[in-house]
Design a protein around this motif. Sequence first.
Motif, short mmCIF file in Angstrom:
data_model
loop_
_atom_site.label_atom_id
_atom_site.label_comp_id
_atom_site.label_asym_id
_atom_site.label_seq_id
_atom_site.Cartn_x
_atom_site.Cartn_y
_atom_site.Cartn_z
N THR A 81 0.85 -1.19 0.00
CA THR A 81 0.00 0.00 0.00
C THR A 81 0.88 1.24 0.00
O THR A 81 1.79 1.36 0.83
CB THR A 81 -0.92 0.03 1.24
OG1 THR A 81 -1.71 -1.15 1.27
CG2 THR A 81 -1.82 1.25 1.21
N LEU A 88 -3.20 3.82 -1.77
CA LEU A 88 -3.34 3.15 -3.07
C LEU A 88 -2.69 1.77 -2.99
O LEU A 88 -1.51 1.64 -2.68
CB LEU A 88 -2.67 3.97 -4.17
CG LEU A 88 -2.64 3.32 -5.56
CD1 LEU A 88 -4.05 3.16 -6.12
CD2 LEU A 88 -1.76 4.11 -6.52
N ILE A 91 -1.04 -1.53 -4.52
CA ILE A 91 -0.25 -1.84 -5.70
C ILE A 91 0.29 -3.27 -5.60
O ILE A 91 0.29 -3.88 -4.53
CB ILE A 91 0.94 -0.87 -5.88
CG1 ILE A 91 1.93 -1.00 -4.70
CG2 ILE A 91 0.46 0.56 -6.04
CD1 ILE A 91 3.24 -0.25 -4.93
N ARG A 129 1.62 -2.70 -10.94
CA ARG A 129 0.24 -2.39 -11.31
C ARG A 129 -0.54 -2.07 -10.05
O ARG A 129 -0.08 -2.28 -8.92
CB ARG A 129 -0.41 -3.56 -12.06
CG ARG A 129 -0.61 -4.82 -11.23
CD ARG A 129 -1.54 -5.80 -11.92
NE ARG A 129 -1.68 -7.08 -11.21
CZ ARG A 129 -2.53 -7.31 -10.23
NH1 ARG A 129 -3.32 -6.34 -9.79
NH2 ARG A 129 -2.61 -8.50 -9.67
N THR A 130 -1.75 -1.58 -10.25
CA THR A 130 -2.59 -1.28 -9.10
C THR A 130 -3.23 -2.56 -8.54
O THR A 130 -3.36 -3.56 -9.22
CB THR A 130 -3.71 -0.30 -9.48
OG1 THR A 130 -4.49 -0.86 -10.54
CG2 THR A 130 -3.14 1.03 -9.90
N ASP A 131 -3.61 -2.48 -7.28
CA ASP A 131 -4.43 -3.51 -6.62
C ASP A 131 -5.51 -2.76 -5.86
O ASP A 131 -5.43 -2.60 -4.64
CB ASP A 131 -3.57 -4.37 -5.69
CG ASP A 131 -4.39 -5.37 -4.89
OD1 ASP A 131 -5.35 -5.92 -5.46
OD2 ASP A 131 -4.10 -5.57 -3.69
N ILE A 132 -6.47 -2.27 -6.59
CA ILE A 132 -7.56 -1.48 -6.01
C ILE A 132 -8.71 -2.40 -5.67
O ILE A 132 -9.13 -3.23 -6.49
CB ILE A 132 -8.02 -0.37 -6.98
CG1 ILE A 132 -6.84 0.55 -7.32
CG2 ILE A 132 -9.17 0.43 -6.39
CD1 ILE A 132 -7.15 1.56 -8.41
N GLN A 165 -7.51 -3.24 -13.21
CA GLN A 165 -6.31 -2.69 -12.62
C GLN A 165 -5.45 -2.05 -13.73
O GLN A 165 -5.62 -2.35 -14.90
CB GLN A 165 -5.52 -3.77 -11.88
CG GLN A 165 -6.31 -4.52 -10.84
CD GLN A 165 -6.77 -3.65 -9.68
OE1 GLN A 165 -6.27 -2.54 -9.47
NE2 GLN A 165 -7.75 -4.15 -8.91
N TYR A 166 -4.51 -1.20 -13.33
CA TYR A 166 -3.77 -0.39 -14.29
C TYR A 166 -2.26 -0.53 -14.11
O TYR A 166 -1.76 -0.57 -12.98
CB TYR A 166 -4.18 1.09 -14.14
CG TYR A 166 -5.66 1.30 -14.30
CD1 TYR A 166 -6.22 1.52 -15.55
CD2 TYR A 166 -6.52 1.22 -13.20
CE1 TYR A 166 -7.59 1.69 -15.71
CE2 TYR A 166 -7.89 1.38 -13.34
CZ TYR A 166 -8.42 1.61 -14.60
OH TYR A 166 -9.77 1.76 -14.74
N ILE A 214 1.23 0.88 -13.81
CA ILE A 214 1.66 2.20 -13.33
C ILE A 214 3.17 2.33 -13.17
O ILE A 214 3.65 3.43 -12.88
CB ILE A 214 0.99 2.56 -11.98
CG1 ILE A 214 1.36 1.52 -10.91
CG2 ILE A 214 -0.52 2.69 -12.14
CD1 ILE A 214 0.91 1.92 -9.51
N LEU A 253 1.23 7.68 -12.47
CA LEU A 253 -0.20 7.46 -12.30
C LEU A 253 -0.94 8.36 -13.27
O LEU A 253 -0.95 9.58 -13.11
CB LEU A 253 -0.63 7.76 -10.86
CG LEU A 253 -0.44 6.66 -9.81
CD1 LEU A 253 1.01 6.22 -9.71
CD2 LEU A 253 -0.95 7.12 -8.44
N PHE A 291 -7.54 7.71 -10.51
CA PHE A 291 -6.71 8.07 -9.38
C PHE A 291 -7.13 9.38 -8.72
O PHE A 291 -6.50 9.82 -7.75
CB PHE A 291 -5.24 8.15 -9.81
CG PHE A 291 -4.71 6.86 -10.35
CD1 PHE A 291 -4.70 5.71 -9.59
CD2 PHE A 291 -4.22 6.79 -11.65
CE1 PHE A 291 -4.22 4.51 -10.10
CE2 PHE A 291 -3.73 5.60 -12.17
CZ PHE A 291 -3.75 4.45 -11.39
#
Length: 642
Positions: A448, A463, A465, A474-477, A509-510, A512, A531, A536
């Motif tokens: 995080t 956020l 990740i 990458r993201t982990d949202i 997910q994106y 980044i 980002l 975001f």
Amino acid sequence: MKKSNILALSSTALMMALSGCGGESANVIPEPNIVSEINGSCVSGQNCVEFALDYPVDGLNFTCSSDPSKTYITLIAPTTNAATGKCSAGDKVHFFIQEKTEKSINLGTVSLADIGLANSVSASLPRLTLLDIARGLTGQAATELTPSDSTVQVAQAITRILQALSIESSKNQERPTIAGDVQPLYISALKKEQLDDILGSVTLEDYRSGAYVSKLSPWVDLSTVSDAQAFDALKTLVYMTNSASYQANYPVLAVEGSTLPQGLYGCNQDDCKQNSNTLKHLIGQFQLMTDRSGYTFGYGMQWRGTMSTSNENPLLTITADFLKRVRPELMTAAAQNNWINPLNETIQGPYRFSINSNRTEDFTVTQGKLYNDYMIAGTEGIYKTLTKFPTGKPEEYGRWTQTIGTDQFKGSLDIYKYFQVNFLDNRIFTSAKNVALGERYIFPLYATLNFNFANNAAPAIKLGIVLDEQGNIRTDIGPNPTATDLSGTCAVATDSSTPEIVDSNNVTQYRIGVLGATDLSNQAITLRMILANPVFNQLNGAVIGLNTRVDNTQGEQAMVVGGARLNMGNLVNHTSTRISLSDFSGNNTVSWSNLYTLQLKTFTNQDSNNATDADKELAKLTGGTVSIEVADCYNPEQVRIQ
């Protein structure tokens, strides 16, 4: 550690970067007992090109055509982990493996002019790849990254030899090399002397026919690496060489026909200097990142409109005029895999930046060819200086187009490549792909990021990740994010080969960021992130670890976007799960910046612009500090089971 500047280079630095000359002569393999324990024929500086091999090999023999009577070896620098060599600009470099024996492994001859003309101000050395070496043997460049390509076949065979040597030499190390993984290889003089036992020297035909396997069997066991594993390692190298930061700048004091970069500039007419009421200009800049899987993403901004005063040479004043008067417009580049083709170093395009939901108004980069592993030139003057070609090739210049309503803009741009990534040492970066059965590994690492805003301009944001097993970020949202809490759930990607990734929670997910290189002395890994997506919210445009100075044309103090490294000694040593971020000097405070809001601030600071309240509030969100912690759901006891 070198930094990149957002604004264009000074003329003095650029001329030093692009100068260089030299002759060529036929290559002669020297007597096998004359080997120098240095990595080149010249001293770094003018007319001397230092290159880095994509495969980190220490002890690879080479000669420089300007003095073929001497043999040198590539050396891995302990501070950078890069395997480097040096020859005079213009030389042809012949590579082979040999020591005190008539028998050798021929690795072909590469024209140094194809790699670099002289040392540049780039933050990275030009890369000389195994595909370049294979091209030196076959006489033709690879056209497809597939095992059926004749040059790829040769590069795959060379990769297999290096992989087998790496497995053999690391058997007694703490963490041996696993087939398919790229780790440093040290070829000792004694090992090369043992080439006297092989059945005969290895030539191009041996690579093509597969006879190299039996010829080398007394020397190295190639059965430890399959063709498929060698190809996987070769793909890793190809994507690693392409993985870097790319930037374009707005014009700064350039004139048409200049040998200086003119930046990203164009207009809605064929002649950008004509005196017309309908003439509109466009300038811009962007920051992109290519990850280790070949996807490129990032963002930029553009300014377009009419000049406030008539000027015969708009490039001289347009930037200062627009940055003060014109509101910058954000352009976002979603992850795409059609940026620079790693096989021919040309833009595959069209590469798109969106400015709104109307795709027909995308800013589109349409063409360009990368030279010296460093720069795409946008105009004839800088192209000739960069390439040393007597004439220009307009089909290789950086070009862009954009349609806004009835206005059709077009123009040129110069693009810089810098901060290439390196291999990830398996003493720090461990995954199921590079550890033995039953052994614990760290990646994918779920974490995080905690963003704080300078001057408490906005509430802190979390956020989630993932630093994945490929070396990408990458993201982990989670499924139900809020404006300030986008933390994750350690969800697994259903398919990590796509531009955007859908996870096991059915959340998009994106991409980044990327891991740059391992830092053994600090048990750390460098990282870089951009980002660039409305998801975001107030972090849209945040950048971390770019090691870049952002200059301001209005005389304000420059902002430094420093480097960032992830300190993970506790995870490596299995003592705790505490991790932290620091800059390259060890300072525990890492800053993040927003390049777009920094430019917006210049606009809102001008009272005459009557900026909106919303823009004034957004312009306050120019940066802050960021920290990291392991996600609560992360399992530090991951073990390879197959």
